[in-house]
Design an enzyme around this catalytic site. Structure first.
Site, PDB file in Angstrom:
ATOM      1  CG  HIS A   1       2.026  -1.860   1.547  1.00 12.95           C
ATOM      2  ND1 HIS A   1       3.016  -0.983   1.940  1.00 12.95           N
ATOM      3  CD2 HIS A   1       1.079  -1.820   2.510  1.00 12.95           C
ATOM      4  CE1 HIS A   1       2.669  -0.421   3.094  1.00 12.95           C
ATOM      5  NE2 HIS A   1       1.506  -0.910   3.460  1.00 12.95           N
TER       6      HIS A   1
ATOM      7  CD  GLU B   1      -4.089   0.421   8.679  1.00 12.05           C
ATOM      8  OE1 GLU B   1      -3.020   0.224   9.292  1.00 12.05           O
ATOM      9  OE2 GLU B   1      -4.128   0.570   7.445  1.00 12.05           O
TER      10      GLU B   1
HETATM   11  N1  ASN Z   1      -2.081   1.760   5.358  1.00 10.74           N
HETATM   12  C1  ASN Z   1      -0.700   1.389   5.402  1.00 10.74           C
HETATM   13  C2  ASN Z   1      -0.579   0.086   6.142  1.00 10.74           C
HETATM   14  O1  ASN Z   1      -1.185  -0.123   7.165  1.00 10.74           O
HETATM   15  C3  ASN Z   1       0.149   2.379   6.062  1.00 10.74           C
HETATM   16  C4  ASN Z   1       1.549   1.956   5.964  1.00 10.74           C
HETATM   17  O2  ASN Z   1       2.145   1.978   4.906  1.00 10.74           O
HETATM   18  N2  ASN Z   1       2.098   1.450   7.045  1.00 10.74           N
HETATM   19  O3  ASN Z   1       0.147  -0.752   5.689  1.00 10.74           O
HETATM   20 ZN    ZN Z   2      -0.359  -2.350   6.721  1.00 11.55          ZN
END
Ligand code: ASN
Ligand code: ZN
Length: 347
Positions: A253, A164
């Site tokens: 992701h 983060e």
């Molecule tokens: N935990 C996720 C990330 O940091 C939150 C998001 O989808 N941006 O990627």
């Molecule tokens: Zn992220």
């Protein structure tokens, strides 16, 4: 007034019993780091309690205080995802540890003064929403926020915290747009540095997957199954191991997968048992280790990448960074070529 730096003891959920930077006000202790950062919302890096406010809340939260400077002891040790009992200090302890280690990693390894390079203080908000299974960085508050989890345990594991905070660093450097291939690279950047921060804090040779030191999975402390597998992203059931022309259509992701694997190859080589690339990689490429790989990626991110950089651009940026740091024709530069070839990017 808050001017007396102190050292507390934290009973964490993910990092054992740790030392915490705190501040003595004259009557109580605050979870306020007097030794890193300045300015920002609190004047220092702090941890605040959101007491289950909505994820859209723009409140800064309530600064954690503790009478005896031992944090997360007794009734204040509250793990996991209970919505009724989850205002405890445990999440705050791990969140502070994540900020400390991430800050020190950027400072001590790259000489970067904090997230924006100017030492501006950040903060971490814990106990957001109810049973919330995520954590996030926000540029608007210049802060990171953690849910208590439901399928996952509290989201404050070290690699997640490093992930983060690294979104903040990316936003202040290449600022990779959070969609398409650049979005995958943005996510991978956070996984790369989240993992490097885990190794920085816990040690380990870097070659052992799932060891007690650093490791090449993301979020493995949050549930029985890691969120992501850098060494072989497809183990998550959704991420590709190699680049293809459609990778930019995936959720960021998942489109992060090839770059994660590329970085793993760069550091560790392709010979680790069970993780050899069979599709593209010339057999037996030698890794250059975490230190050189991280320096190359950081220079590529901060010197050559822009908001629209794609996988081909990340390759060029990394080759240029390797030449700058280690010389044209160096083993490190050659390893960058091999690692990108290993994910089907470039020759
Ligand atoms: N935990 C996720 C990330 O940091 C939150 C998001 O989808 N941006 O990627
Ligand atoms: Zn992220």
């Amino acid at each position: 007034l808050h001017t007396t730096a102190a050292t507390g003891t934290g009973n964490s959920q993910y990092n054992g019993v740790i030392s915490l930077p705190t501040n003595y006000t004259g009557s109580t202790y605050e979870l306020r780091d007097m030794t890193r950062g300045s300015g920002g919302s609190f004047g220092n890096n702090v941890v605040t309690n959101m007491a289950h406010a909505s994820t859209t809340s723009t409140a800064t939260g309530t600064l954690y205080t503790d009478a005896d400077n031992t944090w997360g002891d007794g009734a204040n040790y509250v793990e996991g995802s209970s919505t009724t009992a989850a205002n405890g200090e445990t999440a705050a302890v791990d969140a502070m540890f994540g900020m400390v280690k991430s800050w020190d990693f950027y400072k001590n390894v790259f000489g970067r003064n904090g997230i924006d390079g100017n030492g501006t203080a950040t903060y971490s908000r814990v106990h957001i929403s109810n049973s919330y299974d995520n954590a996030f960085w926000s540029d608007s508050c210049f802060c990171m926020t953690y849910g208590d989890g439901s399928s996952f345990t509290t989201l404050t594991a070290l690699d997640v915290a490093g992930h983060e905070m690294s979104h903040g660093v990316c936003a202040r450097t290449a600022n990779l747009t959070y969609s398409g291939e650049s979005g995958g690279l943005n996510e991978s950047n956070s996984d790369i540095f989240g993992t490097m921060i885990e190794f920085y804090a816990r040690g380990g040779s870097g070659s052992t997957i799932g060891s007690t030191g650093g490791n090449w999975t993301i979020g493995e402390q949050l549930s029985a199954t890691p969120l992501r597998y850098m060494y072989k992203p497809s183990l998550d059931g959704s991420s590709p191991d190699a680049w293809s022309s459609t990778v930019g259509n995936l959720d960021v992701h998942y489109s992060s997968g090839p770059m994660n694997r590329c970085f793993y190859f760069l550091s560790q080589g392709a010979t680790t048992s069970g993780n050899t690339s069979t599709t593209y990689l010339p057999s037996g490429m030698t890794g250059i280790g975490n230190d050189a790989a991280a320096r190359i990626w950081f220079r590529a991110l901060t010197t050559y990448m822009t908001s629209s950089t794609n996988y081909a651009g990340a390759r060029t940026a990394s080759i240029n960074a390797a030449k700058d740091l280690y010389g044209a024709g160096s083993a490190q530069e050659q390893a960058v070529w091999n690692a990108f070839h290993g994910i089907n990017v470039g020759a």
